[in-house]
Motif scaffolding. Structure first.
Motif, short mmCIF file in Angstrom:
data_model
loop_
_atom_site.label_atom_id
_atom_site.label_comp_id
_atom_site.label_asym_id
_atom_site.label_seq_id
_atom_site.Cartn_x
_atom_site.Cartn_y
_atom_site.Cartn_z
N THR A 157 -28.24 49.26 -12.03
CA THR A 157 -27.41 48.62 -13.05
C THR A 157 -26.52 47.50 -12.52
N ARG A 158 -26.31 47.44 -11.21
CA ARG A 158 -25.46 46.38 -10.64
C ARG A 158 -26.26 45.16 -10.22
N ALA A 159 -27.59 45.21 -10.42
CA ALA A 159 -28.46 44.15 -9.89
C ALA A 159 -28.79 43.11 -10.95
N ALA A 160 -28.74 41.84 -10.55
CA ALA A 160 -29.39 40.79 -11.31
C ALA A 160 -30.89 40.88 -11.02
N ALA A 161 -31.71 40.23 -11.85
CA ALA A 161 -33.14 40.39 -11.68
C ALA A 161 -33.89 39.18 -12.23
N PHE A 162 -34.89 38.72 -11.47
CA PHE A 162 -35.76 37.65 -11.97
C PHE A 162 -37.08 37.67 -11.22
N ASP A 163 -38.09 37.00 -11.80
CA ASP A 163 -39.41 36.87 -11.18
C ASP A 163 -39.54 35.51 -10.51
N VAL A 164 -40.44 35.45 -9.55
CA VAL A 164 -40.90 34.17 -8.99
C VAL A 164 -42.40 34.09 -9.22
N ALA A 165 -42.87 32.92 -9.63
CA ALA A 165 -44.29 32.72 -9.93
C ALA A 165 -44.88 31.80 -8.86
N ALA A 166 -45.13 32.36 -7.70
CA ALA A 166 -45.71 31.59 -6.60
C ALA A 166 -47.00 32.25 -6.11
N ALA A 167 -47.66 33.00 -7.01
CA ALA A 167 -48.94 33.64 -6.72
C ALA A 167 -48.84 34.47 -5.44
N CYS A 168 -49.81 34.32 -4.56
CA CYS A 168 -49.88 35.18 -3.37
C CYS A 168 -48.78 34.87 -2.35
N THR A 169 -48.08 33.75 -2.52
CA THR A 169 -46.94 33.43 -1.66
C THR A 169 -45.64 33.96 -2.26
N GLY A 170 -45.75 34.72 -3.34
CA GLY A 170 -44.56 35.14 -4.07
C GLY A 170 -43.57 35.94 -3.25
N PHE A 171 -44.05 36.77 -2.31
CA PHE A 171 -43.12 37.56 -1.52
C PHE A 171 -42.29 36.66 -0.60
N VAL A 172 -42.91 35.67 0.03
CA VAL A 172 -42.16 34.76 0.91
C VAL A 172 -41.20 33.90 0.10
N TYR A 173 -41.63 33.41 -1.06
CA TYR A 173 -40.71 32.68 -1.93
C TYR A 173 -39.55 33.58 -2.34
N GLY A 174 -39.85 34.85 -2.61
CA GLY A 174 -38.81 35.79 -2.98
C GLY A 174 -37.81 36.03 -1.86
N LEU A 175 -38.29 36.09 -0.62
CA LEU A 175 -37.39 36.23 0.53
C LEU A 175 -36.44 35.04 0.62
N GLN A 176 -36.98 33.83 0.39
CA GLN A 176 -36.12 32.65 0.43
C GLN A 176 -35.03 32.72 -0.63
N ALA A 177 -35.40 33.16 -1.84
CA ALA A 177 -34.41 33.32 -2.91
C ALA A 177 -33.38 34.39 -2.54
N ALA A 178 -33.83 35.47 -1.91
CA ALA A 178 -32.93 36.55 -1.53
C ALA A 178 -31.90 36.08 -0.51
N VAL A 179 -32.37 35.35 0.51
CA VAL A 179 -31.46 34.87 1.55
C VAL A 179 -30.45 33.88 0.97
#
Length: 344
Positions: free
Chosen positions: A109-131
């Motif tokens: 409940t304390r978390a913001a949340a969103f998707d990234v649409a970068a296909a198979c690179t999505g996890f690395v794009y997500g790490l960049q957003a996280a940092v």
């Protein structure tokens, strides 16, 4: 505020987890169903099995299961998470984000949340957003869930051997949190070439080609892929990503303890080790038992190697992503000691 400077912080992966649906389909059985010799798929791709989601399982169901395992590995609860970033090409719906569905299932409940649409690179794009978020947030819990998930089985033309032979379903997640320098993510970079967006896509269902009788009849809601173009891209981009990541980190490819690549075709990716200046033993190949699970492919391999081989303090781990869009990116990590991974 006491006037003292804040302690320097970096950001590291503090826990990993993955989830595969129960149903497993062998490449031999799939080859026979497609009218091919039993060994056709495995011989060309290295894929032995892939997992298939149940009819009522959606991306958020797989993602939440992987996220729970990553939280347990990090010793955290859903309330410790300040942000959920989810990469997928197969969301529950076009909107809202699948990350919001996962937030609700977890009770984060304390978390913001969103998707990234970068296909198979999505996890690395997500790490960049996280940092980026961790470096600027104030007052929120300093931990991020980064998730990759796909349910490709619901978007396949079973008569198209170029796609049906490769893709599977699965999810994997990582918790990113604080670490003491020099440990943590030391460099990141992202890239894209939108002129080649047509190389791999699901053409129908969006605003350009809304769903209708014609798109259904034309199988427009299934994955379309130019196999030759994608193969050329993989052969070209993986050595480049490894070279650029090593250069940005001031190291040589041989200094990397582990290279965890996206692996749409495990046999092809493994064959590129020498071209990337790597020994085959440095490459983490885990796609043989799951196939191409898209945004989950890289974090699944990371979770598997962390739980089997283990990753030692100070080892350099390179995450090398690439996929539709076209997109690519890397994250270079100096792995933290166990006690640092568990630090608040």
């Amino acid at each position: 505020m006491d006037g003292r400077p804040a302690e320097p912080r970096s950001w590291a992966i503090r826990g990993t987890g993955s989830y595969l649906p129960d149903q497993r389909v062998s490449s031999d059985d799939l080859s026979r169903a497609m009218g091919l010799d039993p060994g056709w798929i495995e011989g060309r791709t290295g894929i032995r099995h892939r997992h298939v989601a149940a009819p009522r399982q959606a991306a958020s169901d797989l993602a939440a299961a992987a996220a729970r395992r990553a939280l347990a590995d990090a010793g955290l609860e859903p309330g410790d998470i300040g942000l959920i970033v989810l990469g997928t090409s197969t969301p529950d719906e076009l909107g809202p984000s699948t990350a919001c569905r996962v937030q609700a299932v977890l009770g984060a409940t304390r978390a913001a949340a969103f998707d990234v649409a970068a296909a198979c690179t999505g996890f690395v794009y997500g790490l960049q957003a996280a940092v980026g978020w961790l470096s600027t947030q104030r007052g929120a819990p300093p931990h991020v869930l980064v998730i990759g998930v796909e349910v490709y089985s619901k978007f396949l033309n079973t008569g198209d051997r170029a796609t049906a032979a490769l893709f599977g379903d699965g999810a994997a997640a990582a918790v990113v949190g604080p670490a003491a320098p020099p440990y943590g993510i030391t460099s990141m970079a992202l890239g894209a070439d939108g002129t080649r967006a047509g190389d791999v896509l699901i053409p129908a269902g969006g605003s350009r080609m809304p769903a209708g009788p014609g798109t259904l009849a034309a199988l427009g809601h299934t994955i379309h892929m130019d196999g030759r173009a994608v193969r050329r891209f993989i052969v070209d981009i993986l050595p480049k990503v490894v070279a650029e990541a090593a250069d940005s980190g001031g190291v040589k490819p041989r200094d990397l303890a582990l290279v965890v690549p996206h692996q749409p075709n495990p046999k092809l990716v493994a064959s590129l080790a020498a071209d990337a200046g790597l020994d085959p033993a440095q490459m983490v190949i885990a796609g043989q038992d799951v196939g191409n699970i898209g945004a989950a492919s890289l974090p699944y391999a990371l979770d598997k190697v962390a739980r089997t081989r283990g990753i030692e303090e100070g080892e350099l781990v390179l995450l090398a992503g690439f996929g539709a869009g076209l997109t690519w990116g890397h994250a270079l990590i100096m792995w933290p000691p166990p006690q640092d991974r568990m630090a608040a």
